[in-house]
Design a protein around this motif. Structure first.
Motif, PDB file in Angstrom:
ATOM      1  N   VAL A 293      46.699 -22.267  68.458  1.00 47.40           N
ATOM      2  CA  VAL A 293      46.070 -22.271  67.135  1.00 47.40           C
ATOM      3  C   VAL A 293      45.214 -21.026  66.945  1.00 47.40           C
ATOM      4  O   VAL A 293      45.257 -20.382  65.887  1.00 47.40           O
ATOM      5  N   CYS A 294      44.450 -20.661  67.954  1.00 46.44           N
ATOM      6  CA  CYS A 294      43.624 -19.445  67.864  1.00 46.44           C
ATOM      7  C   CYS A 294      44.495 -18.199  67.715  1.00 46.44           C
ATOM      8  O   CYS A 294      44.181 -17.303  66.926  1.00 46.44           O
ATOM      9  N   GLY A 295      45.599 -18.147  68.449  1.00 46.80           N
ATOM     10  CA  GLY A 295      46.511 -17.023  68.328  1.00 46.80           C
ATOM     11  C   GLY A 295      47.126 -16.930  66.942  1.00 46.80           C
ATOM     12  O   GLY A 295      47.247 -15.844  66.370  1.00 46.80           O
ATOM     13  N   LEU A 296      47.506 -18.057  66.375  1.00 43.69           N
ATOM     14  CA  LEU A 296      48.063 -18.066  65.023  1.00 43.69           C
ATOM     15  C   LEU A 296      47.033 -17.649  63.986  1.00 43.69           C
ATOM     16  O   LEU A 296      47.352 -16.931  63.035  1.00 43.69           O
ATOM     17  N   LEU A 297      45.791 -18.078  64.154  1.00 42.63           N
ATOM     18  CA  LEU A 297      44.738 -17.673  63.225  1.00 42.63           C
ATOM     19  C   LEU A 297      44.480 -16.175  63.290  1.00 42.63           C
ATOM     20  O   LEU A 297      44.286 -15.518  62.264  1.00 42.63           O
TER      21      LEU A 297
ATOM     22  N   LEU B 174      46.665 -13.948  64.194  1.00 41.57           N
ATOM     23  CA  LEU B 174      47.843 -13.307  63.614  1.00 41.57           C
ATOM     24  C   LEU B 174      47.783 -13.320  62.093  1.00 41.57           C
ATOM     25  O   LEU B 174      48.066 -12.318  61.437  1.00 41.57           O
ATOM     26  N   LEU B 175      47.377 -14.435  61.516  1.00 37.94           N
ATOM     27  CA  LEU B 175      47.246 -14.523  60.066  1.00 37.94           C
ATOM     28  C   LEU B 175      46.139 -13.613  59.544  1.00 37.94           C
ATOM     29  O   LEU B 175      46.290 -12.971  58.510  1.00 37.94           O
ATOM     30  N   ALA B 176      45.028 -13.555  60.253  1.00 34.38           N
ATOM     31  CA  ALA B 176      43.909 -12.711  59.821  1.00 34.38           C
ATOM     32  C   ALA B 176      44.284 -11.231  59.877  1.00 34.38           C
ATOM     33  O   ALA B 176      43.894 -10.452  59.011  1.00 34.38           O
ATOM     34  N   SER B 177      45.046 -10.843  60.880  1.00 35.26           N
ATOM     35  CA  SER B 177      45.431  -9.429  60.971  1.00 35.26           C
ATOM     36  C   SER B 177      46.449  -9.063  59.895  1.00 35.26           C
ATOM     37  O   SER B 177      46.498  -7.926  59.444  1.00 35.26           O
ATOM     38  N   GLY B 178      47.247  -9.994  59.462  1.00 31.87           N
ATOM     39  CA  GLY B 178      48.209  -9.732  58.403  1.00 31.87           C
ATOM     40  C   GLY B 178      47.562  -9.587  57.046  1.00 31.87           C
ATOM     41  O   GLY B 178      48.099  -8.958  56.138  1.00 31.87           O
ATOM     42  N   CYS B 179      46.380 -10.161  56.877  1.00 32.80           N
ATOM     43  CA  CYS B 179      45.676 -10.094  55.599  1.00 32.80           C
ATOM     44  C   CYS B 179      44.688  -8.937  55.528  1.00 32.80           C
ATOM     45  O   CYS B 179      43.977  -8.794  54.541  1.00 32.80           O
ATOM     46  N   ALA B 180      44.625  -8.143  56.569  1.00 33.63           N
ATOM     47  CA  ALA B 180      43.683  -7.022  56.587  1.00 33.63           C
ATOM     48  C   ALA B 180      44.096  -5.979  55.557  1.00 33.63           C
ATOM     49  O   ALA B 180      45.267  -5.777  55.279  1.00 33.63           O
ATOM     50  N   ALA B 181      43.123  -5.324  55.003  1.00 36.60           N
ATOM     51  CA  ALA B 181      43.382  -4.305  53.984  1.00 36.60           C
ATOM     52  C   ALA B 181      44.010  -3.074  54.621  1.00 36.60           C
ATOM     53  O   ALA B 181      43.618  -2.644  55.704  1.00 36.60           O
TER      54      ALA B 181
END
Length: 61
Positions: free
Chosen positions: A9-13, A15-22
């Motif tokens: 779950v931490c890894g997926l979070l 991964l999602l946070a890095s994809g939303c980076a500007a």
């Protein structure tokens, strides 16, 4: 088993946070034009897409 799920779950979070980076923005046409003119080029504006910079070679003066 629980620690494996928590890690997943931490890894997926992450991964999602890095994809939303500007993402950093590229150069605007105004920046490209000023850079062209400052380095001795001649800027040609275009309608359908960005313009281009043209440099005259020393032998063609």
């Amino acid at each position: 088993m629980v620690t494996m799920t928590v890690r997943l779950v931490c890894g997926l979070l992450l991964l999602l946070a890095s994809g939303c980076a500007a993402t950093p923005k590229g150069y605007t046409e105004r920046d490209l034009r000023s850079r062209c003119e400052n380095t001795g080029g001649r800027w040609h504006a275009a309608v359908a897409r960005e313009g281009f910079c043209e440099y005259q070679s020393p032998g063609m003066i």
